[in-house]
Design a protein around this motif. Structure first.
Motif, PDB file in Angstrom:
ATOM      1  N   GLY A  13       0.796  -1.219   0.000  1.00  0.00           N
ATOM      2  CA  GLY A  13       0.000   0.000   0.000  1.00  0.00           C
ATOM      3  C   GLY A  13       0.829   1.270   0.000  1.00  0.00           C
ATOM      4  O   GLY A  13       0.380   2.311   0.483  1.00  0.00           O
ATOM      5  N   PHE A  14       2.059   1.198  -0.532  1.00  0.00           N
ATOM      6  CA  PHE A  14       2.865   2.416  -0.634  1.00  0.00           C
ATOM      7  C   PHE A  14       2.189   3.417  -1.561  1.00  0.00           C
ATOM      8  O   PHE A  14       1.418   3.039  -2.438  1.00  0.00           O
ATOM      9  N   THR A  15       2.494   4.701  -1.352  1.00  0.00           N
ATOM     10  CA  THR A  15       1.997   5.731  -2.263  1.00  0.00           C
ATOM     11  C   THR A  15       3.189   6.465  -2.877  1.00  0.00           C
ATOM     12  O   THR A  15       4.330   6.300  -2.427  1.00  0.00           O
ATOM     13  N   ASP A  16       2.909   7.317  -3.866  1.00  0.00           N
ATOM     14  CA  ASP A  16       3.976   8.084  -4.523  1.00  0.00           C
ATOM     15  C   ASP A  16       4.654   9.048  -3.564  1.00  0.00           C
ATOM     16  O   ASP A  16       5.734   9.555  -3.839  1.00  0.00           O
ATOM     17  N   SER A  17       4.000   9.321  -2.409  1.00  0.00           N
ATOM     18  CA  SER A  17       4.579  10.255  -1.443  1.00  0.00           C
ATOM     19  C   SER A  17       5.494   9.556  -0.453  1.00  0.00           C
ATOM     20  O   SER A  17       6.118  10.211   0.374  1.00  0.00           O
ATOM     21  N   ASP A  18       5.562   8.238  -0.522  1.00  0.00           N
ATOM     22  CA  ASP A  18       6.460   7.528   0.388  1.00  0.00           C
ATOM     23  C   ASP A  18       7.900   7.712  -0.054  1.00  0.00           C
ATOM     24  O   ASP A  18       8.187   7.804  -1.250  1.00  0.00           O
ATOM     25  N   CYS A  19       8.797   7.738   0.923  1.00  0.00           N
ATOM     26  CA  CYS A  19      10.212   7.917   0.577  1.00  0.00           C
ATOM     27  C   CYS A  19      10.737   6.639  -0.076  1.00  0.00           C
ATOM     28  O   CYS A  19      10.211   5.543   0.144  1.00  0.00           O
ATOM     29  N   ILE A  20      11.777   6.802  -0.905  1.00  0.00           N
ATOM     30  CA  ILE A  20      12.285   5.667  -1.674  1.00  0.00           C
ATOM     31  C   ILE A  20      12.904   4.610  -0.756  1.00  0.00           C
ATOM     32  O   ILE A  20      13.021   3.446  -1.144  1.00  0.00           O
ATOM     33  N   GLY A  21      13.241   5.008   0.472  1.00  0.00           N
ATOM     34  CA  GLY A  21      13.768   4.028   1.423  1.00  0.00           C
ATOM     35  C   GLY A  21      12.708   3.025   1.839  1.00  0.00           C
ATOM     36  O   GLY A  21      12.955   1.817   1.884  1.00  0.00           O
ATOM     37  N   LYS A  22      11.501   3.527   2.133  1.00  0.00           N
ATOM     38  CA  LYS A  22      10.401   2.620   2.483  1.00  0.00           C
ATOM     39  C   LYS A  22      10.117   1.677   1.317  1.00  0.00           C
ATOM     40  O   LYS A  22       9.907   0.470   1.501  1.00  0.00           O
ATOM     41  N   ILE A  23      10.112   2.248   0.122  1.00  0.00           N
ATOM     42  CA  ILE A  23       9.706   1.486  -1.059  1.00  0.00           C
ATOM     43  C   ILE A  23      10.654   0.323  -1.326  1.00  0.00           C
ATOM     44  O   ILE A  23      10.234  -0.756  -1.727  1.00  0.00           O
ATOM     45  N   SER A  24      11.954   0.532  -1.031  1.00  0.00           N
ATOM     46  CA  SER A  24      12.900  -0.561  -1.310  1.00  0.00           C
ATOM     47  C   SER A  24      13.166  -1.434  -0.087  1.00  0.00           C
ATOM     48  O   SER A  24      13.782  -2.491  -0.207  1.00  0.00           O
ATOM     49  N   PHE A  25      12.660  -1.029   1.090  1.00  0.00           N
ATOM     50  CA  PHE A  25      12.949  -1.785   2.313  1.00  0.00           C
ATOM     51  C   PHE A  25      12.516  -3.254   2.279  1.00  0.00           C
ATOM     52  O   PHE A  25      13.243  -4.131   2.773  1.00  0.00           O
TER      53      PHE A  25
END
Lengths: 477, 477
Positions: free
Chosen positions: B321-333
């Motif tokens: 449920g990531f969004t475009d406003s999430d930081c790229i660190g969360k997205i790749s974690f």
């Protein structure tokens, strides 16, 4: 870029944004018409309403007292006024650039002056640094222009919001180093910069700085174009006598290309040999593979995570043109190219120093990475890296694009034989007259031969030492 | 989740934001009416209601002397004033937009002039694992149900596509180990699994496997609920006699929470003491902090990059449920939590073996990470990890949610005194009858006291040894 953090949440009226861009464009044109007084007053006014994002904060660029600034203005001469105007134009262009990025982030397409939102035009595949149809396209992965004369670098300076390397700066470098400026400076191969004057200030005040450049090892062989930043970086290392770190982004190439991790790492080591053959001082230079160094330095990873916390997907999308179909590795990679800009990524060299200024010589297509880095730096308490930008090395087929390792016929490889050079060059048709071709071959063949001879002397042991995390011959306490 | 990066930069209440937007709207209207002076005054006023978010702080942007600013304005002519107004309006509109963005990020809805914050919209960032209104919501960050009976775990098995741990499987575990199944199996605390039969096949064929579990160190103190996977994992380690790796995701907590890197790492070490106090065998157990181990193991990072290459943002969005406003660190974690599922992330334990099966005991809210891992595994040539899922430990307030370290009253902490336990438990009202409460307290007080005694014996040296990458007492060739 700097506006993206606000627009990332997505619900800007694209028309308002469109109009802001038009207005800002107007302003840039007005400034270029060169109204110094107006420029200063505008800057002071903007200071009080600027969006507040560091890269726009005019206050940082102003003397502490705006009043005295205006006073100084009347005291000081024409050249000062010119400098204000240059600064003002740079900043205004920065603002314009970020508005365009925000526009793209919000609308999903590049801003087009004659095309308000709602009349969508086909989307280019590059980030906002990619240009409107018919103009130059420059991002870290593609360099393309429709003009046979090649990329318009003056336009690029405006679009990227960097500063031109002018005679004044070149003279200052000569004064500071007591050395004749490198031919790449005199001939405009390095044509653009960010904050080089700040680096020279530090240098003249005996404050240390360091050099950072890199290479994406996409193939075993490097070509002539790849050497340009390294030849120039070696000169910088010699005349300034500073530490140098060279990043081999084998992880990037693994993520972007159809390579195995071992292939990417193997290319990194092979490319390191060509780089070392440029004559870098083993006591002042650390070369590292991301795949190797990330797993050998908690400090490096900690900076990567810090940066990753301060860049949203929307920002990465705005800067690099990522899409939802890109893998999460690509999306977070920019933080890995950013991290070496901060000295505490290398405790073995800088101890725990976080404030050693970094100077990055690179081809201008790498600038988007460092615009992002410069935006994040103050938010995580680090100094912004300064940059020196080079032009691209034209492909043999012509100046519409750059030499590419992926297209053998576009490039003269450092591994080419004299015969290959001769054949390749002639294959490029109308590019040169016979005489010029002959002259070029006479220059290239020995140049490449000498490089190949130096490369032969680079043993695996030497590479291993260059690539071992260690203290360099500088003392940081 | 999405607004953490922004809120950490400052501490604007939604109401402050709401008021700033109203004031800024006023200002834009004033400017458009051409009342520049009023605009400047309003701007100064805004300083006092400024939302405090760094990127909005007018204080940072005001010239040192607002008076001189107005003075300067009167110096220049009419056309200049007109130009200032245009610029003032552009920038003011930009600011208004950015305030609205921040408002949306903070409140979760668009700003509505007539509707102050206070009735926040329901969290909308759940992936498909999040449920429709009225059903249970389970993802790695939120566990919520409307039913007083608590989460419907049979429905969860269906929705997650895992398998129920039935009597047959429990009997097979008993036969394979020759040990009475742990009470958490007999009583259905561990109720769901993936491929446990495959693990038992391997075990019965004398093929090795290993255990992997972890902890997100979000605070210094752990609570009872946190102990469940560790108590059960210790039993698994004892009866199967296999290596165990325990990941402390301090990088995740740094990315998601308002913590510094040092705080997150500090919590990891403190939590490790509670985990060690569960009685793990130091010769069979490796505990690691991501922030530390990522920088100490190229093999670990290489697996992270491999996984990151094989998961797109679209997939991560769908799962987490990531969004475009999430930081790229969360997205790749998620790749970092996935990597320990593959044995070659730990060459010091498994040499270069890539095929040692992994078994992961965890609370079922962690399953999304491992569904992703199991999807990627065959595409990068690794075996899929098997899983054993536990239920959640109900909060003291009732079974609608789980104990949370962030809500002291929801949890009995391992650091609580006997008196605190007594008070907290009684505070929970109708949860239990007096007799049961009494019984519970009689169980809990000594249990916690014993744990605290064991924890006291865990010295920094012991923690250091558990957290040192090293060979365990198993031979893998």
């Amino acid at each position: 870029m700097a506006d993206v953090p606000k627009l990332e949440q997505g619900c800007a009226s694209s028309l308002e944004l469109f109009n802001s861009i038009a207005a800002q464009g107007e302003r840039v044109r007005a400034l270029k018409a060169g109204k110094a007084l107006k420029a200063v007053v505008l800057r002071v006014l903007l200071c009080s309403v600027c969006c507040g994002i560091e890269t726009h904060c005019y206050k940082k660029q102003l003397p502490t007292d705006a009043g005295s600034l205006l006073g100084n203005r009347s005291e000081s001469g024409h050249s000062d006024r010119k400098q204000w105007l240059t600064d003002e134009i740079d900043s205004a262009v920065q603002m314009l650039l970020s508005l365009k990025m925000s526009y793209k982030a919000a609308v999903g397409e590049d801003y087009k002056a004659d095309c308000p939102p709602g009349n969508p035009a086909p989307r280019g595949d590059g980030g906002p640094d990619a240009t409107e149809a018919g103009e130059d396209f420059v991002d870290p992965w593609t360099v393309q222009t429709s003009s046979a004369k090649g990329i318009d670098y003056d336009k690029l300076i405006v679009r990227f919001g960097s500063s031109k390397i002018d005679k004044e700066l070149i003279n200052r470098i000569e004064r500071a180093t007591g050395q004749r400026p490198h031919r790449f400076l005199r001939r405009g191969v390095f044509f653009s910069h960010r904050d080089m004057n700040q680096v020279l200030d530090a240098y003249e005040n005996k404050k240390p700085f360091y050099l950072y450049t890199g290479r994406g090892p996409s193939s075993e062989a490097m070509h002539l174009g790849h050497l340009i930043p390294f030849i120039f970086t070696k000169w910088l290392q010699d005349v300034f006598n500073v530490p140098l770190v060279i990043q081999m982004t084998d992880d990037e190439k693994y993520l972007w290309k159809d390579l195995t991790l071992d292939q990417a790492y193997g290319y990194a080591v092979e490319n390191a040999k060509d780089i070392i053959a440029c004559g870098f001082d083993i006591n002042k230079t650390f070369i590292f593979s991301d795949l190797e160094y990330m797993g050998a330095s908690p400090s490096f990873y900690k900076n990567v995570v810090k940066i990753q916390k301060h860049v949203t997907f929307n920002q990465a999308k705005g800067i690099f043109g990522f899409t939802d179909s890109d893998c999460i590795g690509k999306i977070s990679f920019p933080a890995i190219q950013a991290a070496p800009s901060f000295s505490n990524s290398f405790p073995q060299i800088f101890q725990d120093k976080t404030d050693v200024q970094c100077l990055i010589p690179c081809a201008i297509d790498q600038d988007p990475y460092f615009r992002m880095t410069r935006d994040v730096a103050p938010r995580i308490g680090y100094p912004k890296p300064a940059l020196l930008h080079s032009t691209f090395f034209p492909a043999l087929q012509g100046a519409q694009t750059k030499m590419s390792a992926s297209d053998p016929n576009s490039s003269i490889f450092l591994t080419d034989t004299a015969k290959q050079i001769k054949t390749k060059d002639y294959s490029s048709g109308a590019m040169l007259t016979g005489e010029l071709k002959k002259a070029l071959i006479e220059v290239l063949q020995p140049l490449i031969a000498e490089h190949q001879a130096r490369r032969k002397e680079v043993t695996d042991e030497i590479v291993k030492e260059f690539m071992t995390p260690r203290k360099l011959s500088y003392d940081f306490q």
